[in-house]
Design a protein around this motif. Structure first.
Motif, mmCIF file in Angstrom:
data_model
loop_
_atom_site.group_PDB
_atom_site.id
_atom_site.type_symbol
_atom_site.label_atom_id
_atom_site.label_comp_id
_atom_site.label_asym_id
_atom_site.label_seq_id
_atom_site.Cartn_x
_atom_site.Cartn_y
_atom_site.Cartn_z
ATOM 1 N N TYR A 94 0.867 -1.177 0.000
ATOM 2 C CA TYR A 94 0.000 0.000 0.000
ATOM 3 C C TYR A 94 0.906 1.230 0.000
ATOM 4 O O TYR A 94 1.582 1.531 0.979
ATOM 5 C CB TYR A 94 -0.914 0.000 1.230
ATOM 6 C CG TYR A 94 -1.817 -1.204 1.296
ATOM 7 C CD1 TYR A 94 -1.597 -2.216 2.223
ATOM 8 C CD2 TYR A 94 -2.877 -1.351 0.404
ATOM 9 C CE1 TYR A 94 -2.417 -3.332 2.277
ATOM 10 C CE2 TYR A 94 -3.704 -2.461 0.448
ATOM 11 C CZ TYR A 94 -3.466 -3.452 1.396
ATOM 12 O OH TYR A 94 -4.275 -4.550 1.432
ATOM 13 N N ILE A 95 0.927 1.922 -1.120
ATOM 14 C CA ILE A 95 1.902 2.992 -1.351
ATOM 15 C C ILE A 95 1.169 4.337 -1.409
ATOM 16 O O ILE A 95 0.203 4.495 -2.171
ATOM 17 C CB ILE A 95 2.678 2.757 -2.657
ATOM 18 C CG1 ILE A 95 3.301 1.359 -2.656
ATOM 19 C CG2 ILE A 95 3.756 3.810 -2.841
ATOM 20 C CD1 ILE A 95 3.929 0.968 -3.974
ATOM 21 N N LYS A 96 1.639 5.293 -0.642
ATOM 22 C CA LYS A 96 1.089 6.654 -0.674
ATOM 23 C C LYS A 96 2.068 7.569 -1.392
ATOM 24 O O LYS A 96 3.228 7.685 -0.994
ATOM 25 C CB LYS A 96 0.837 7.164 0.741
ATOM 26 C CG LYS A 96 0.257 8.583 0.759
ATOM 27 C CD LYS A 96 0.013 9.083 2.170
ATOM 28 C CE LYS A 96 -0.549 10.506 2.165
ATOM 29 N NZ LYS A 96 -0.773 11.016 3.525
ATOM 30 N N ASN A 97 1.587 8.196 -2.465
ATOM 31 C CA ASN A 97 2.384 9.176 -3.202
ATOM 32 C C ASN A 97 2.210 10.516 -2.508
ATOM 33 O O ASN A 97 1.210 11.212 -2.699
ATOM 34 C CB ASN A 97 1.919 9.225 -4.657
ATOM 35 C CG ASN A 97 2.749 10.193 -5.488
ATOM 36 O OD1 ASN A 97 3.578 10.935 -4.953
ATOM 37 N ND2 ASN A 97 2.537 10.181 -6.793
ATOM 38 N N TRP A 138 11.777 6.566 -0.511
ATOM 39 C CA TRP A 138 10.819 5.625 0.074
ATOM 40 C C TRP A 138 10.940 5.615 1.589
ATOM 41 O O TRP A 138 12.040 5.516 2.140
ATOM 42 C CB TRP A 138 11.052 4.209 -0.471
ATOM 43 C CG TRP A 138 10.654 4.058 -1.900
ATOM 44 C CD1 TRP A 138 11.258 4.613 -2.993
ATOM 45 C CD2 TRP A 138 9.544 3.320 -2.397
ATOM 46 N NE1 TRP A 138 10.602 4.268 -4.134
ATOM 47 C CE2 TRP A 138 9.547 3.470 -3.809
ATOM 48 C CE3 TRP A 138 8.556 2.533 -1.812
ATOM 49 C CZ2 TRP A 138 8.590 2.860 -4.608
ATOM 50 C CZ3 TRP A 138 7.603 1.927 -2.604
ATOM 51 C CH2 TRP A 138 7.621 2.103 -3.983
ATOM 52 N N ILE A 139 9.802 5.703 2.248
ATOM 53 C CA ILE A 139 9.724 5.600 3.698
ATOM 54 C C ILE A 139 8.887 4.367 4.031
ATOM 55 O O ILE A 139 7.764 4.228 3.535
ATOM 56 C CB ILE A 139 9.089 6.859 4.327
ATOM 57 C CG1 ILE A 139 9.844 8.116 3.872
ATOM 58 C CG2 ILE A 139 9.081 6.745 5.851
ATOM 59 C CD1 ILE A 139 11.287 8.156 4.293
ATOM 60 N N THR A 191 1.425 -7.778 3.872
ATOM 61 C CA THR A 191 1.153 -6.388 3.471
ATOM 62 C C THR A 191 2.198 -5.474 4.098
ATOM 63 O O THR A 191 2.769 -5.775 5.149
ATOM 64 C CB THR A 191 -0.259 -5.945 3.918
ATOM 65 O OG1 THR A 191 -0.333 -5.982 5.349
ATOM 66 C CG2 THR A 191 -1.327 -6.850 3.303
ATOM 67 N N GLN A 192 2.438 -4.322 3.435
ATOM 68 C CA GLN A 192 3.385 -3.335 3.937
ATOM 69 C C GLN A 192 2.962 -1.963 3.427
ATOM 70 O O GLN A 192 2.557 -1.817 2.272
ATOM 71 C CB GLN A 192 4.810 -3.648 3.472
ATOM 72 C CG GLN A 192 5.852 -2.598 3.833
ATOM 73 C CD GLN A 192 6.118 -2.542 5.320
ATOM 74 O OE1 GLN A 192 6.166 -3.562 5.983
ATOM 75 N NE2 GLN A 192 6.276 -1.350 5.868
ATOM 76 N N ASP A 193 3.031 -0.959 4.286
ATOM 77 C CA ASP A 193 2.693 0.419 3.928
ATOM 78 C C ASP A 193 3.964 1.192 3.606
ATOM 79 O O ASP A 193 4.988 1.062 4.290
ATOM 80 C CB ASP A 193 1.944 1.109 5.074
ATOM 81 C CG ASP A 193 0.594 0.468 5.343
ATOM 82 O OD1 ASP A 193 0.163 0.461 6.501
ATOM 83 O OD2 ASP A 193 -0.029 -0.026 4.378
ATOM 84 N N PHE A 194 3.907 2.026 2.568
ATOM 85 C CA PHE A 194 5.030 2.867 2.175
ATOM 86 C C PHE A 194 4.548 4.294 1.917
ATOM 87 O O PHE A 194 3.384 4.507 1.550
ATOM 88 C CB PHE A 194 5.708 2.335 0.897
ATOM 89 C CG PHE A 194 6.503 1.084 1.083
ATOM 90 C CD1 PHE A 194 5.989 -0.138 0.689
ATOM 91 C CD2 PHE A 194 7.772 1.123 1.642
ATOM 92 C CE1 PHE A 194 6.717 -1.301 0.849
ATOM 93 C CE2 PHE A 194 8.507 -0.035 1.801
ATOM 94 C CZ PHE A 194 7.971 -1.242 1.413
ATOM 95 N N GLU A 195 5.458 5.231 2.072
ATOM 96 C CA GLU A 195 5.258 6.612 1.637
ATOM 97 C C GLU A 195 6.405 6.963 0.699
ATOM 98 O O GLU A 195 7.561 6.654 0.987
ATOM 99 C CB GLU A 195 5.227 7.563 2.831
ATOM 100 C CG GLU A 195 4.017 7.386 3.733
ATOM 101 C CD GLU A 195 4.003 8.407 4.865
ATOM 102 O OE1 GLU A 195 5.007 9.131 5.024
ATOM 103 O OE2 GLU A 195 2.989 8.487 5.580
#
Length: 682
Positions: free
Chosen positions: A199-202, A239-240, A262-266
């Motif tokens: 799950y990537i947040k731009n 990437w964070i 699952t993994q979250d990224f910013e």
């Protein structure tokens, strides 16, 4: 209610047939197969189309369709887009009469509870998950479905009809957050391979994405994929979310330590101020805000001249609607591949699309809804995948890559597709010799995404070409080839190209490609020959060096061996000499004192002469001295009896062979004896 009653109820809900007897007749005629019975009933002229929303299904009759269509015309009559009212609606009724949507039955099992969900096959897996969310109260992003037919791998955007599923399907529902085994179950996936949901947040555009990637993919491949999805180039991505600092982009996801499944990224754009966004989630370009234009059917042109007349008819700056009002040049007819574009019709690719594959799937679906399923085979995949399937193959297996660019606002779009792209001749030739990659550049956001992708792969050559192409020159077919490791534009076909010119140029492009292919093959063969010769020479030189080196090493070892032998011999000689000296000294110390000249006891004089050394020795011994003492004296002089013989003159004999315990007088070595020392002969 028994199973037959349920089937009758489902049949009536799908078809709208209230007559139970007629419903029974349809079902009995098809052995109570619900789908076959519904499809048979759909062929009835009283049914035109099926609209669905959620689990509700409603039937539209031809009169209702005509009324809805007239309402659409009335609603648009006051708009800025002028529509020719003489549009033939018979083709709509004709095309929809034979439509019979297939209903799929899913038995969803979750915690020993099974629920039946019925979905039209034209919907997506994501829509099925929405129904499951309503039924089981599980968020869509937490839903994992296993047990798909033939172990198919599906995504949220996958259309059910593309999976060729049976009517009834049994699926197991799992909640991703409860899966503690560290592995999503999959019968066709090895235990060592994981599929991560990211799950990537731009943060630059304030947009969110969901991306599924295998664990054996590298960070570089993840960044390249995200570069195609977003507007952030790979080199500018920050990437964070990784648990520790990633030193190299060649590290695979399995080795990064991220959470599974699952993994979250910013992700931030290092090259831009994050507070100054060039696009926002609420902002849209002026092109995106325009209402889709209404295009009536146009008559088929008889030659290429009519395409040029289209451009001459429309002056620079005039809208598409002015062209449509010109009834002097064109009549109204039923186009072979399309009917017309209504204001509620979806674009081929939705605005602000970020997933290339999802956008292309939508493109193909909408294309087939408009123009039918008779069209060239569109390649679904990223630009890199298209290049790998065409230009990046070995020389003899390569194909030309054709990029099809569509634009809704071009007055030539429907004409080009109907008369050229959907032509059987063009279809067969494109499928046999080209890889066709489609995209829609109507909306600014999609055009910018396309330019970002192609700039990464081709540089600025395509961007410069599109800058000089105005809207009414679309659609475009751009042919790419790979020659000497570089991508070149071989040909560009614009919307005004007629079928004859299109086929002629396509054939010419393939001929040029074949010639270039042969030239490249010849160059590669010559290069391989040169490289083989160079490799053989290098190998021969290497072997020569190794031989010389081996000889040198052998010679060095030989010299070292000789030196070692010489040293050992010298040491042995030295040892023997020291040993002899020690023996001589020991023997000399053991000798009795020489009797004086005035000794009254009988004395014998022994003279010793060494022939080889020309030395003479003389000593007096008592006559009563044992022969052993004389032998020790001679040995102390350096003449070991093992190496030398002690010979008398007359009679000649070797005294070392006599009994050493008897006296000199006994052996008649008295009063004077001369001895000659000679080396023994073996």
């Amino acid at each position: 209610m028994n199973s037959k009653d349920n089937t009758v109820a489902d049949f009536q809900a799908c078809t709208g047939i209230e007559d139970v007897g007629l419903a029974f007749k349809y079902l009995e005629d098809h052995q109570w197969n619900l789908i076959d019975a519904v499809n048979s009933a759909m062929k009835n002229d009283n049914i035109v189309d099926i609209n669905y929303k959620g689990d509700d299904i409603s039937i539209i009759s031809p009169s209702q369709a005509t009324t809805s269509l007239n309402n659409i015309y009335s609603a648009n009559s006051s708009s800025s887009h002028k529509v020719n009212p003489l549009i033939n609606t018979s083709s709509l009724t004709k095309n929809t009469n034979n439509m019979g949507p297939k209903i799929l039955i899913f038995n969803i099992t979750y915690k020993d509870k099974t629920s039946v969900i019925k979905v039209l096959e034209s919907q997506t897996v994501g829509k099925l998950k929405e129904y499951i969310e309503e039924r089981f109260k599980i968020p869509t992003k937490e839903i994992y479905l296993s047990g798909w037919y033939n172990n198919l791998k599906v995504f949220n955007y996958t259309i059910l009809s593309s999976l060729s599923l049976p009517i009834e399907n049994n699926l197991q529902l799992s909640k991703l957050s409860h899966m503690t085994s560290g592995k999503i179950p999959s019968s066709n996936e090895s235990q060592s391979k994981r599929l991560y949901t990211l799950y990537i947040k731009n943060c630059w555009k304030d947009q969110k994405y969901t991306l599924q990637m295998p664990g054996d993919k590298t960070i570089k491949e993840l960044k390249d994929t995200f570069a195609e999805m977003s507007s952030i180039p790979t080199k500018d991505q920050e990437w964070i979310g990784f648990p520790f600092e990633i030193i190299s982009d060649s590290v695979t996801l399995n080795k990064t330590g991220i959470n599974f499944p699952t993994q979250d990224f910013e992700v931030f754009n290092k090259a831009s101020d994050s507070n100054l966004l060039s696009h926002t989630s609420n902002g849209r370009s002026s092109v995106d805000e325009d209402e889709p234009m209404m295009i009536a059917h146009l008559p088929p042109p008889t030659s290429s001249k009519i395409f040029s007349n289209i451009h001459e008819t429309q002056e620079e700056g005039e809208g598409d609607e002015e062209f449509l009002d010109s009834s002097d040049n064109f009549g109204v007819f039923d186009a072979p591949c399309s009917s017309f574009k209504l204001s509620n019709q979806q674009p081929l690719i939705l605005p602000n699309t970020i997933d290339v594959v999802e956008g292309q799937i939508h493109f193909v679906n909408q294309f087939e809804l408009r123009y039918g399923k008779t069209h060239p085979q569109f390649f679904i995949g990223t630009m890199q995948h298209a290049l790998d399937a065409s230009c990046n193959l070995p020389i003899l297996e390569r194909k030309l890559l054709v990029v099809y660019l569509h634009h809704e606002k071009s007055i030539l779009s429907n004409i080009f597709i109907s008369l050229n792209l959907c032509s059987e001749t063009v279809i067969n030739y494109l499928n046999a010799n080209f890889i066709l990659w489609p995209w829609d550049v109507t909306h600014t956001s999609n055009k910018e995404l396309f330019l970002r992708i192609t700039t990464i792969k081709f540089g600025k050559i395509l961007e410069n070409t599109l800058k000089t192409t105005n809207v009414n020159e679309y659609p475009c077919l751009i042919v790419f080839q790979k020659c000497r490791g570089q991508f070149d534009i071989l040909n560009i076909f614009k919307g005004s190209t007629c079928l004859e010119d299109l086929m002629t140029t396509l054939i010419h492009s393939v001929d040029m490609f074949r010639n270039n292919q042969q030239s490249s093959l010849q160059e590669e063969m010559e290069r391989d020959t040169r490289e083989n010769i160079k490799r053989e020479q290098d190998e021969a030189y290497r072997l020569s060096l190794e031989t010389d080196k081996a000889k040198k090493i052998a010679r060095v070892k030989e010299i070292e061996q000789e030196q070692l032998i010489q040293k050992l011999k010298e040491e042995e000689d030295e040892f023997k000499m020291k040993e002899k000296e020690a023996i001589k000294m020991s023997l000399a110390d053991s000798l009795p004192e020489e009797p004086p000249k005035d000794c009254v006891s009988p004395v014998t004089t022994i003279k010793i002469r060494c022939i080889n050394q020309s030395k003479t020795f003389q000593r007096r011994f008592l006559a009563s001295t044992k022969l052993e003492i004389l032998l020790n004296y001679i040995a102390s002089l350096g003449f070991d009896q093992k190496e030398y013989s002690y010979m008398t003159y007359w009679p000649t004999f070797d005294i070392s062979q006599l009994n050493p315990n008897e006296t000199l007088k006994t052996h008649n070595l008295y009063p004077q004896v001369s001895l000659t020392i000679t080396e023994r002969v073996e």
